[in-house]
Design a protein around this motif. Structure first.
Motif, PDB file in Angstrom:
ATOM      1  N   ILE A  12       0.968  -1.302  -0.024  1.00 25.87           N
ATOM      2  CA  ILE A  12      -0.099  -0.042  -0.027  1.00 25.87           C
ATOM      3  C   ILE A  12       0.820   1.197   0.168  1.00 25.87           C
ATOM      4  O   ILE A  12       0.566   2.224  -0.813  1.00 25.87           O
ATOM      5  N   TYR A  13       1.988   1.393   0.724  1.00 29.53           N
ATOM      6  CA  TYR A  13       2.782   2.293   0.989  1.00 29.53           C
ATOM      7  C   TYR A  13       3.642   2.577  -0.480  1.00 29.53           C
ATOM      8  O   TYR A  13       3.540   3.878  -0.985  1.00 29.53           O
ATOM      9  N   ASP A  14       3.956   1.728  -1.174  1.00 28.06           N
ATOM     10  CA  ASP A  14       4.639   1.837  -2.649  1.00 28.06           C
ATOM     11  C   ASP A  14       3.643   2.220  -3.473  1.00 28.06           C
ATOM     12  O   ASP A  14       3.999   3.098  -4.338  1.00 28.06           O
ATOM     13  N   LEU A  15       2.196   1.673  -3.298  1.00 31.56           N
ATOM     14  CA  LEU A  15       1.276   2.299  -4.554  1.00 31.56           C
ATOM     15  C   LEU A  15       1.014   3.623  -4.071  1.00 31.56           C
ATOM     16  O   LEU A  15       0.883   4.651  -5.085  1.00 31.56           O
ATOM     17  N   CYS A  16       0.939   4.014  -2.932  1.00 29.42           N
ATOM     18  CA  CYS A  16       0.587   5.403  -2.519  1.00 29.42           C
ATOM     19  C   CYS A  16       1.780   6.497  -2.790  1.00 29.42           C
ATOM     20  O   CYS A  16       1.556   7.373  -3.843  1.00 29.42           O
ATOM     21  N   LEU A  17       2.950   6.061  -2.870  1.00 27.33           N
ATOM     22  CA  LEU A  17       4.013   6.740  -3.199  1.00 27.33           C
ATOM     23  C   LEU A  17       4.164   7.069  -4.631  1.00 27.33           C
ATOM     24  O   LEU A  17       4.458   7.914  -5.289  1.00 27.33           O
ATOM     25  N   LEU A  18       3.945   5.913  -5.511  1.00 24.92           N
ATOM     26  CA  LEU A  18       3.823   5.896  -6.807  1.00 24.92           C
ATOM     27  C   LEU A  18       2.767   6.693  -7.399  1.00 24.92           C
ATOM     28  O   LEU A  18       3.318   7.778  -8.413  1.00 24.92           O
ATOM     29  N   SER A  19       1.771   6.848  -6.630  1.00 25.52           N
ATOM     30  CA  SER A  19       0.614   7.696  -7.240  1.00 25.52           C
ATOM     31  C   SER A  19       0.934   9.154  -6.995  1.00 25.52           C
ATOM     32  O   SER A  19       0.822  10.095  -7.719  1.00 25.52           O
ATOM     33  N   PHE A  20       1.586   9.384  -5.844  1.00 26.72           N
ATOM     34  CA  PHE A  20       1.971  10.587  -5.220  1.00 26.72           C
ATOM     35  C   PHE A  20       2.826  11.260  -6.230  1.00 26.72           C
ATOM     36  O   PHE A  20       2.704  12.573  -6.724  1.00 26.72           O
ATOM     37  N   GLU A  21       3.781  10.517  -6.668  1.00 26.28           N
ATOM     38  CA  GLU A  21       4.987  11.152  -7.324  1.00 26.28           C
ATOM     39  C   GLU A  21       4.344  11.394  -8.854  1.00 26.28           C
ATOM     40  O   GLU A  21       4.646  12.280  -9.516  1.00 26.28           O
ATOM     41  N   ALA A  22       3.320  10.528  -9.362  1.00 33.39           N
ATOM     42  CA  ALA A  22       2.820  10.553 -10.650  1.00 33.39           C
ATOM     43  C   ALA A  22       1.873  11.712 -10.757  1.00 33.39           C
ATOM     44  O   ALA A  22       1.929  12.324 -11.962  1.00 33.39           O
TER      45      ALA A  22
END
Length: 125
Positions: A12-22
């Motif tokens: 979940i953390y990784d997906l949130c971070l990817l989405s945030f960066e994108a």
């Protein structure tokens, strides 16, 4: 430092971070320095959502957030994660904290959306 998250939380953390960066970062069109400062605050909020989700649901502003952070033991992994943001130079923190309520709201929504998708995927299996 020990791992902050279990396997599911890390996903979940990784997906949130990817989405945030994108897409979400309010500093995407700004200097790299402020993008990184904003990302540091985001990582802190997502960590707190993952590790203290129930309490974080009642936090609506910067003062409540900071009060909650200060109430955690110094060795709490979420508080340690927040120190990455806390240790930024004052001008960087002040530039990012202006967007705190927006960032908090975006984090909560993104976290909720991703967590809901994860739960749906589990039900489909």
């Amino acid at each position: 430092m020990d791992k902050l998250f279990n396997k599911e939380q890390q996903a979940i953390y990784d997906l949130c971070l990817l989405s945030f960066e994108a897409t979400v970062n309010p500093y995407n069109n700004d200097t790299p320095f402020f993008r990184e400062a904003s990302k540091s605050l985001f990582r802190s909020i997502i960590s707190l959502l993952l590790l203290h989700e129930e309490k974080m649901e009642s936090i609506n502003n910067k003062d409540e957030f900071l009060k909650f952070i200060e109430s955690l033991p110094k060795e709490d992994p979420a508080r340690i994660q927040f120190m990455g943001f806390e240790n930024l130079p004052p001008f960087a923190k002040s530039g990012v904290i202006v967007h705190f309520n927006t960032t908090l709201g975006l984090c909560q929504k993104l976290f909720s959306d991703i967590k809901s998708k994860e739960q749906l995927e589990k039900l489909e299996k």
